[in-house]
Write a protein that holds these residues in place. Structure first.
Motif: not given
Lengths: 188, 468
Positions: A15, A17, A80, A83-86, A106-110, A112-114, B145-146, B161, B211, B214-215, B241-242, B419, B421
């Motif tokens: 995790d 983030d 993960n 994770c967290g912010s985009s 595995f990754y948080a999706r944003i 990974f996408r970035n 922004d997430s 994004v 997680s 996720t997806y 998103i959390e 959040r 973290f």
């Protein structure tokens, strides 16, 4: 795309983030300014708390204080990752510091996408919990075609998951290059 | 016959020009609205120009929305410079929807707006988007922004994004998306007065982990959700998103339509709903009567516990704000508990938007327009000893060191934000407990984490607040 990447590993936990990867206080730098962009390298992983930086005693910095570049090529994480912010500043910061590959369960999706769309880092997924086998500073050898990561000190070969649907974008070097290659947008 | 689909699948199919789509497929879709702000806007604009050329034009100047909100009340000159980059781009591109912090001029800490109704500035993007009419059922919203997933409360597909994705959409109006499978979370029974949407989402995240989605799409369903205002539904979708969720959605009902009809900048939208035979990859049901006020302990939103179990935890600070917990209904809930009492710890209040701030001045603690002799929500909070700042993301994400409410020392804080973290609100060794506005307000009064059931005896009405 280069098929073999070798270098030292920097190991983190679960995790991780994006606030740990690049704390929000540094987001005022503009990544599109080449001078300011360097500071994302300087502060990469600056938010990872004491006790967890580069595990196991948790005091190893990713980038030496006051410097812009890391000695590590690989970041090895647990579950993960990202994770967290985009904030795209996160993969950008790791890449700007000089690392080239992240291997996590595995990754948080944003995140990974970035990594993929921005073409910053190669985000590999491990089939085993590598953070229990690899220590910060260990030499590793990634064979992209074979889909393996070799841990040099032990000689163990770890299998990675296939890149899957995003492989064409990774091979193109990012979403813009992919879209140009497939005629979706005009050439530069 | 198209296959039975969920709301999210239908929206993605419609925007891909397809009869149907299935989870796992990658599709190229047309985007309805692209939103960015002061933290990711400059990088997005940089990539847009680098890739499409210095003279490039955005795909549609009426579909790009720019809302500065993150680093507004700071003396950091780079932050002021970033706002100027946004201003220049808006002017150059002729963008229709931009909400300028007009009081940020020159150097030093900007003086906040004197009157929240007389500034072009709006505050936190996820709150300003619905207020300014940029959310509609059936649409696709992308934002840098997430917490862009907040907008799913309005029955649309919305996700966060990065800069590269945003720059690509800025030039083309399109993006690629993998169709997510949907998880369905149902809440049944009557809403007890001591629970809020925040407790529900902390229950969900505690169950499936940070997680667990996720997806995936998180679909919030049931009479418990129908009972909530749009403001409070946004608390649920905000925190999708959390759990790693790609997006969160709620059903469209009369409340949604009343809000959107009153606000939307466009006259038409397409309401989508799950087909009865739609498939879910996960389903779970809660009985609201059995849920207790919850917290997420440091340092993860899935570190769930009851407020009651944490009653011996001393706190140094309480924080009420953000896109999650800085809406007018959150402020009213906190004010009802704080009314006539004094806080025991430093308590920071940050309205989510200038409209929220204006409503805090305009409404009483029952959510109705002030009558002569009554105190406003803002006055009640101030009389209880709260410090009230200008609308902004503020200390939710730490930010520059001079940010209002930032944890610059290793304090223990209870917060209505999203959040916790390590380092999220500032100091890496600070401990943040996430909780509802009721739990945060009750804790502010005792200096320890406090179950709000000791303070709430009757349903908290929020009246007309945030309804349309």
């Amino acid at each position: 795309m280069q098929t073999r990447i070798q270098g030292k590993a920097y190991v983190l936990g679960d995790d991780i983030d994006t606030d740990q990867i690049i704390p929000a206080e540094y987001l005022s730098y503009n990544p599109s300014d080449s001078e300011e962009r360097k500071y994302f390298g300087m502060y990469a992983m600056a938010g990872v708390p004491r006790g967890q930086s580069g595990l196991p005693d948790g005091t190893l910095r990713f980038v030496p204080e006051g410097e812009f570049k890391t000695e590590y090529t690989f970041v090895i994480g647990g579950r993960n990752f990202g994770c967290g912010s985009s904030r795209e500043h996160a993969p950008l910061a790791i890449a700007e510091a000089g690392a080239r590959v992240v291997v996590a369960e595995f990754y948080a999706r944003i995140f990974f996408r970035n990594c993929v769309n921005g073409g910053y880092l190669l985000p590999c997924e491990s089939t085993e919990r590598l953070i229990e086998h690899i220590q910060t500073g260990d030499e590793c050898d990634l064979d992209i075609e074979a889909g393996t990561l070799t841990h040099q000190p032990s000689g163990r070969v770890f299998k990675l998951k296939p890149l899957g649907d995003v492989q064409p974008i990774i091979e193109a070097g990012g979403v813009f290059e992919y879209a140009r290659g497939s005629g979706m947008i005009a050439g530069k | 016959m198209p296959r039975p689909m969920t709301m999210t699948e239908k929206i993605l199919a419609a925007h891909a020009g397809r009869e149907d789509v299935a989870p796992g497929e990658n599709v190229w879709v047309d985007v309805d609205i692209l939103m960015t702000h002061d933290v990711c806007g400059p990088g997005t604009i940089g990539i847009f120009k680098e890739q499409f050329g210095a003279d490039a034009r955005v795909w549609d100047p009426d579909r790009v929305v720019i809302i500065p909100d993150h680093y507004i009340f700071t003396s950091d000159t780079k932050c002021h410079r970033n706002i100027q980059i946004l201003r220049d781009f808006v002017k150059e591109q002729g963008l229709k929807y931009y909400y300028d912090p007009d009081f940020v001029q020159g150097e030093g800490m900007p003086s906040p707006y004197a009157d929240p109704t007389r500034t072009s500035y709006k505050g936190v993007c996820h709150k300003a988007l619905p207020e300014e009419g940029h959310l509609r059922p059936g649409e696709i919203l992308l934002g840098t922004d997430s917490h862009t997933c907040t907008a799913g409360a309005f029955g649309q597909f919305a996700t966060g994004v990065g800069n590269t994705d945003a720059a690509f959409t800025l030039g083309t109006g399109r993006t690629w998306l993998k169709v997510p499978p949907t998880m369905k979370f149902s809440f049944h029974g009557e809403f007890p007065p001591y629970l809020t949407a925040k407790d529900l989402i902390l229950a969900v995240i505690g169950q499936i982990s940070v997680s667990g989605a996720t997806y995936k799409t998180m679909y919030f369903h049931g009479e418990g959700i129908a009972a909530l205002t749009l403001e409070d539904r946004m608390t649920l979708t905000n925190m999708a998103i959390e759990a790693g969720g790609k997006n969160g959605v709620c059903d469209v009902d009369d409340k949604t339509l009343a809000y959107v009809r009153r606000r939307s900048t466009r006259p038409e939208w397409a309401v989508q709903q799950d087909d009865p035979a739609a498939e879910y990859c996960y389903e779970f049901e809660w009985d609201l009567a059995k849920l207790e006020p919850l917290v997420a302990k440091p340092h993860s939103p899935d570190n769930r516990d009851t407020a009651h179990n944490c009653r011996r935890v001393k706190i140094d600070r309480a924080y009420i704000g953000s896109c999650t917990g800085g809406k007018i209904t959150d402020m009213i809930m906190a004010a009802r508990i704080l009314d006539g009492n004094m806080v025991k710890v430093q308590t920071y209040v940050v309205p989510g938007s200038t409209e929220v701030h204006a409503d805090m001045k305009r409404l009483n603690i029952y959510g109705e327009p002030l009558q002569p002799g009554e105190r406003s929500v803002e006055q009640v909070l101030a009389d209880a000893g709260c410090m009230i700042g200008g609308a902004s993301c503020a200390a939710c994400l730490g930010g520059p060191h001079d940010t209002f409410g930032r944890l610059n020392e290793p304090l223990t804080c209870i917060s209505t934000t999203n959040r916790n973290f390590p380092g999220r609100m500032g100091h890496k060794e600070a401990g943040v407990y996430l909780a509802s506005p009721l739990t945060v307000a009750a804790s502010a009064l005792t200096g320890k984490i406090t179950d709000p059931r000791d303070y709430v005896r009757e349903p908290i009405l929020t009246g007309s607040a945030g309804v349309v």
